[in-house]
Design a protein around this motif. Structure first.
Motif, mmCIF file in Angstrom:
data_model
loop_
_atom_site.group_PDB
_atom_site.id
_atom_site.type_symbol
_atom_site.label_atom_id
_atom_site.label_comp_id
_atom_site.label_asym_id
_atom_site.label_seq_id
_atom_site.Cartn_x
_atom_site.Cartn_y
_atom_site.Cartn_z
ATOM 1 N N ARG A 159 19.270 1.290 -5.074
ATOM 2 C CA ARG A 159 17.909 1.420 -5.294
ATOM 3 C C ARG A 159 16.867 0.283 -5.059
ATOM 4 O O ARG A 159 15.844 0.162 -4.624
ATOM 5 N N ILE A 160 17.402 -0.713 -5.636
ATOM 6 C CA ILE A 160 16.947 -2.110 -5.214
ATOM 7 C C ILE A 160 16.714 -2.578 -3.709
ATOM 8 O O ILE A 160 15.556 -2.795 -3.237
ATOM 9 N N ASP A 161 17.853 -2.260 -3.164
ATOM 10 C CA ASP A 161 17.908 -2.847 -1.720
ATOM 11 C C ASP A 161 16.821 -1.853 -0.953
ATOM 12 O O ASP A 161 16.224 -2.194 0.001
ATOM 13 N N ALA A 162 17.038 -0.354 -1.430
ATOM 14 C CA ALA A 162 16.216 0.524 -0.631
ATOM 15 C C ALA A 162 14.702 0.087 -0.706
ATOM 16 O O ALA A 162 14.081 0.233 0.196
ATOM 17 N N GLU A 163 14.328 -0.356 -1.962
ATOM 18 C CA GLU A 163 12.936 -0.476 -2.099
ATOM 19 C C GLU A 163 12.382 -1.800 -1.103
ATOM 20 O O GLU A 163 11.367 -1.428 -0.714
ATOM 21 N N GLY A 164 12.873 -2.523 -0.786
ATOM 22 C CA GLY A 164 12.782 -3.524 0.188
ATOM 23 C C GLY A 164 12.867 -3.099 1.698
ATOM 24 O O GLY A 164 12.335 -3.375 2.428
ATOM 25 N N MET A 165 14.206 -2.714 1.850
ATOM 26 C CA MET A 165 14.493 -2.204 3.261
ATOM 27 C C MET A 165 13.854 -1.364 3.978
ATOM 28 O O MET A 165 13.739 -1.466 5.161
ATOM 29 N N GLU A 166 13.353 -0.298 3.220
ATOM 30 C CA GLU A 166 12.547 0.838 3.619
ATOM 31 C C GLU A 166 11.457 0.460 4.516
ATOM 32 O O GLU A 166 11.272 1.098 5.636
ATOM 33 N N GLN A 179 20.270 8.713 9.096
ATOM 34 C CA GLN A 179 20.309 10.206 8.730
ATOM 35 C C GLN A 179 21.465 10.976 9.102
ATOM 36 O O GLN A 179 22.209 11.606 8.439
ATOM 37 N N ARG A 180 21.692 10.533 10.542
ATOM 38 C CA ARG A 180 22.812 11.130 11.189
ATOM 39 C C ARG A 180 24.233 10.835 10.409
ATOM 40 O O ARG A 180 25.036 11.650 9.698
ATOM 41 N N PHE A 181 24.207 9.599 9.731
ATOM 42 C CA PHE A 181 25.359 8.938 8.904
ATOM 43 C C PHE A 181 25.599 9.657 7.734
ATOM 44 O O PHE A 181 26.707 10.092 7.182
ATOM 45 N N ALA A 234 2.181 9.148 1.337
ATOM 46 C CA ALA A 234 3.229 9.364 0.411
ATOM 47 C C ALA A 234 4.235 10.256 0.892
ATOM 48 O O ALA A 234 5.334 9.755 0.522
ATOM 49 N N GLU A 235 4.055 11.182 1.548
ATOM 50 C CA GLU A 235 5.170 12.085 2.153
ATOM 51 C C GLU A 235 6.210 11.293 2.992
ATOM 52 O O GLU A 235 7.424 11.363 2.962
ATOM 53 N N ASN A 236 5.415 10.794 3.947
ATOM 54 C CA ASN A 236 6.350 9.990 4.798
ATOM 55 C C ASN A 236 7.122 8.853 4.183
ATOM 56 O O ASN A 236 8.260 8.572 4.683
ATOM 57 N N SER A 237 6.316 8.074 3.357
ATOM 58 C CA SER A 237 7.090 6.968 2.775
ATOM 59 C C SER A 237 8.143 7.640 1.902
ATOM 60 O O SER A 237 9.365 6.926 1.673
ATOM 61 N N ARG A 238 8.100 8.646 1.137
ATOM 62 C CA ARG A 238 9.180 9.112 0.162
ATOM 63 C C ARG A 238 10.460 9.501 1.115
ATOM 64 O O ARG A 238 11.522 9.399 0.723
ATOM 65 N N ALA A 239 10.108 10.343 2.307
ATOM 66 C CA ALA A 239 11.122 10.555 3.142
ATOM 67 C C ALA A 239 12.053 9.664 3.670
ATOM 68 O O ALA A 239 13.048 9.555 3.669
ATOM 69 N N ARG A 240 11.199 8.497 4.141
ATOM 70 C CA ARG A 240 11.918 7.382 4.454
ATOM 71 C C ARG A 240 12.827 6.662 3.483
ATOM 72 O O ARG A 240 13.742 6.256 3.639
ATOM 73 N N HIS A 241 11.958 6.432 2.428
ATOM 74 C CA HIS A 241 12.811 6.014 1.139
ATOM 75 C C HIS A 241 13.964 6.515 0.893
ATOM 76 O O HIS A 241 15.138 6.141 0.600
ATOM 77 N N ASP A 242 13.864 7.844 0.814
ATOM 78 C CA ASP A 242 15.146 8.750 0.476
ATOM 79 C C ASP A 242 16.108 8.656 1.400
ATOM 80 O O ASP A 242 17.371 8.286 0.969
ATOM 81 N N ILE A 294 0.702 -1.199 0.120
ATOM 82 C CA ILE A 294 -0.048 -0.003 0.017
ATOM 83 C C ILE A 294 0.826 1.225 -0.057
ATOM 84 O O ILE A 294 0.506 2.180 -0.734
ATOM 85 N N GLU A 295 1.800 1.425 0.905
ATOM 86 C CA GLU A 295 2.865 2.516 1.018
ATOM 87 C C GLU A 295 3.413 2.612 -0.403
ATOM 88 O O GLU A 295 3.445 3.586 -1.103
ATOM 89 N N ASP A 296 3.892 1.520 -1.080
ATOM 90 C CA ASP A 296 4.530 1.697 -2.217
ATOM 91 C C ASP A 296 3.711 2.233 -3.501
ATOM 92 O O ASP A 296 3.906 3.060 -4.256
ATOM 93 N N TYR A 297 2.493 1.792 -3.414
ATOM 94 C CA TYR A 297 1.501 2.322 -4.547
ATOM 95 C C TYR A 297 1.344 3.818 -4.062
ATOM 96 O O TYR A 297 1.454 4.539 -5.042
#
Ligand code: MN
Ligand code: MN
Ligand code: MN
Ligand code: MN
Lengths: 158, 158
Positions: free
Chosen positions: B131-138, B150-152, B106-114, B42-45
């Motif tokens: 990009r591939i790893d982030a799509e699942g890890m997020e 974020q600090r890193f 959408a904003e929350n998900s994008r921020a986390r994804h970024d 749902i978040e990805d959509y």
DNA sequence: TATAAAATATAGCAAAAGCTAACTAATTAC
DNA sequence: GTAATTAGTTAGCTTTTGCTATATTTTATA
């Protein structure tokens, strides 16, 4: 919307900071995640069976259920599937054993899981949080990233 | 197997290096992963709909399908669900809009994804892999870990 | 050793997420 | 302005992963 338009300039000014990836690559991202989701539960079961055998001497369905947080019927059904997949050898009402293939999967999964967990701890994440995050992340970390995590652990450990 | 035995010494010598976590905590690990899996698609959509609107001006079902790598029928079904969940507003055969709730997700998900994506890049992972790893890890990164990522990024960027 | 308790198995139900095939609506080309 | 193409919907199927309820088997206890 044709292929040219597909990966081109956005209509509004501010929004182009981080462009959308090409369609094919974008689709591959999600496909990789879907593939991971197909195997991850199986890996978790096999890994847990291996851990129970290593730490407790045997793997019983009831312990799988309590540790997985699901009902015994759910475990029973999954065990049948693991049997069909040639990962587990079992007789009715008896505890579970891993086949060669199962042991190999268990070892791989545990190694991967350990690296992710140690990496998070090395980053400074609290242990209980690291364990939770690692349980999900482990299935979505590429070999490339895993190798980098391993290096990071070695550099930041003593 | 009672509660005392449950979290106690392993039978074999070498195998106690990293003990099994307490049953309750162990179950919570898997439960957290199962919960993440309930919301992640749902978040990805929603995130993708937001991205398409931002970058292309509109979100059409056919673009969702090609970018997700699934069939239009699959998108159609999911869009109905997003409607029922109050995340998307749509009329038959017209392009899609996010509700207030949808925009916020959408904003929350994008921020986390970024953050996850930038973190992986800062670690030294190649962009396409990241990009591939982030799509699942997020979907499996706690707020605690996200803050550390974020600090890193801030410390290792310029 | 008989009975009670615990563990395991099986049947049947539901939701999620994919698919194909057939149909309908909207857009584009001529 | 009609015809062809593209986009979107719907129905029905499948697999996965959970559940409850019920039966059966094994193990523990009195
Ligand atoms: Mn896991
Ligand atoms: Mn996942
Ligand atoms: Mn995302
Ligand atoms: Mn994602």
């Amino acid at each position: 919307m044709n292929d040219y338009e597909q990966d081109n300039a956005p209509p509004t000014g501010d929004s182009s900071r981080d462009a959308l990836p090409p369609v094919t690559q974008h689709a591959r991202q999600y496909e990789t995640v879907r593939n991971a989701h197909e195997t991850e539960l199986i890996e978790d079961y096999v890994e847990l069976i291996g851990d129970l055998i290593r730490h407790r001497g045997e793997a019983r369905a009831t312990d799988l259920a309590s540790r997985m947080g699901v009902r015994q019927a759910t475990v029973s059904k999954m065990v049948r599937r693991l049997n069909e997949l040639g990962l587990v050898k079992s007789q009715p009402y008896r505890s579970l054993f891993l086949t060669e293939a199962g042991q190999s999967m268990a070892e791989n999964s545990r190694a991967r899981h350990d690296i992710v967990l140690q990496f998070l701890r090395a980053l400074g994440v609290r242990d209980s949080t690291a364990r939770i995050d690692a349980e999900g992340m482990e299935h979505h970390v590429s070999d490339e990233t895993l190798a980098i995590m391993q290096r990071f652990i070695e550099e930041n450990a003593k």
